[in-house]
Design an enzyme around this catalytic site. Sequence first.
Site, PDB file in Angstrom:
ATOM      1  N   GLU A  56       0.839  -1.201   0.000  1.00 28.35           N
ATOM      2  CA  GLU A  56       0.000   0.000   0.000  1.00 28.35           C
ATOM      3  C   GLU A  56       0.873   1.250   0.000  1.00 28.35           C
ATOM      4  O   GLU A  56       1.892   1.313   0.684  1.00 28.35           O
ATOM      5  CB  GLU A  56      -0.901  -0.008   1.231  1.00 28.35           C
ATOM      6  CG  GLU A  56      -1.877   1.159   1.282  1.00 28.35           C
ATOM      7  CD  GLU A  56      -2.733   1.159   2.541  1.00 28.35           C
ATOM      8  OE1 GLU A  56      -3.810   1.794   2.509  1.00 28.35           O
ATOM      9  OE2 GLU A  56      -2.336   0.532   3.543  1.00 28.35           O
ATOM     10  N   LYS A 134     -10.061   1.894  -2.269  1.00 32.28           N
ATOM     11  CA  LYS A 134     -10.246   1.413  -0.895  1.00 32.28           C
ATOM     12  C   LYS A 134     -11.652   1.747  -0.409  1.00 32.28           C
ATOM     13  O   LYS A 134     -12.061   2.909  -0.390  1.00 32.28           O
ATOM     14  CB  LYS A 134      -9.190   2.067   0.001  1.00 32.28           C
ATOM     15  CG  LYS A 134      -9.109   1.511   1.410  1.00 32.28           C
ATOM     16  CD  LYS A 134      -7.916   2.147   2.123  1.00 32.28           C
ATOM     17  CE  LYS A 134      -7.622   1.549   3.465  1.00 32.28           C
ATOM     18  NZ  LYS A 134      -6.410   2.144   4.073  1.00 32.28           N
ATOM     19  N   CYS A 180      -5.778  -2.886   2.621  1.00 34.67           N
ATOM     20  CA  CYS A 180      -5.520  -2.664   4.042  1.00 34.67           C
ATOM     21  C   CYS A 180      -6.769  -2.817   4.912  1.00 34.67           C
ATOM     22  O   CYS A 180      -7.180  -3.932   5.202  1.00 34.67           O
ATOM     23  CB  CYS A 180      -4.866  -1.300   4.233  1.00 34.67           C
ATOM     24  SG  CYS A 180      -3.980  -1.139   5.817  1.00 34.67           S
TER      25      CYS A 180
END
Length: 309
Positions: A56, A134, A180
Amino acid sequence: RLGAAPRGAMAGSGMRFKIGLCQTAVDYDKGKSLENVRVAFASAVEQGADLVVLGEMMSCPYATKYFREYGERLPAEGLPSSAEAPTAKFLSDMAKAHRVWVVGGSVPELEGERVYNTCLVLGPDGAIVARHRKAHLFDIDVAASDQRPAMRFKESDVLSPGASATLVDLPWCRMGVGICYDVRFPEYALALRSQGAKLLVFPGAFNMTTGPAHWSVLARGRACDTQCYVAMVSPARSRDESDYQAWGHSMLVSPWAEVVVEAEHDPGVWVAEVDPAEADRIREQVPTSFQKRSDLYVPYADTSPTQAT
C-alpha cells in the site's frame, strides 16, 4: 460493480502459479521509491513469479498530508500516460517488460476534487484491467496502554471511499482485491468469495499498534472464512523513526489458514506457489458455503437498522 469479472462464472485454468510479494522501502522522492520497486520486481520475476504484488502507498509516504501532493490521475483501464500518472506508467512498463500480472499496491488517485486510495491491476500487456478504490477508510483512535502506544489516524480527512468490490479473472483463477482496512470486514471478503474468488490480495500498511495484534490474525481469519489464499503485502518499515512505521510482515496464507510464507519488516521479496485446486479441496472437505443458515442470519449488507419513532 464487481471489477472486471463476470458474476458467478468459473474462471481460470486451475493450474498452479507463483506469486511474488514485494516489500519495498518508501522514500519522500517518488523516483527512489519506484527504483526500489524496480529492483524488487526484477527479483520476483527472476524467482519465477507470474503475479507480482506491491504494498500500500508504495510510492507515497503514508500520511494524509502527502496524499494530494503525491496523487495521480489514473485511467480506469487501458494504457496510462506518463504525464498524469507516472507511477501507473511505471507499473505498466514493468508488467509489459516482464510479461507478468501486477497488483500495483496502491497510490493516491486524484479525480476532480476527490482523492482515493487506489490499487491498479495490470495484465502482461501493460494494460490496466481493474482499479480498486479502498472501500473502508482507516479512521481509528486507539488509546495508549501499558502494552501499546496510542494511534490516531483519519484517512477520511483527505480520502473518499470507493464504491465497489473488485474481482479480476487471472489465467489461473479469480482474484479479489482489497486494500488494508478492507481486510477487517469479513462481509467484503465473503462477497468476493461468493463471486468465485480463490485468491484475495490486500496491499496494506498496518502500523506498530495494529500490526502486531491483528495483521496475521486477519489474514488467517479471512483465509478461514473464505477458504481462499490470502496475500497481504506491506511496505518495508522505515529506518527513520519520525516516519510512519509500517509493521511489514508481508505474507501468504493458504485456504486452510496456514501461513505459507511471512516476511519480517525489512525490504525483500518472497515468492510462493498458489494452487487454486487446494481451495476446491478445502471447500469440499469443509463445505461451509453450503451450510449457511439463512433462517438464522442474513448477510450484513442486506440488513439496515430500524430507527425508533
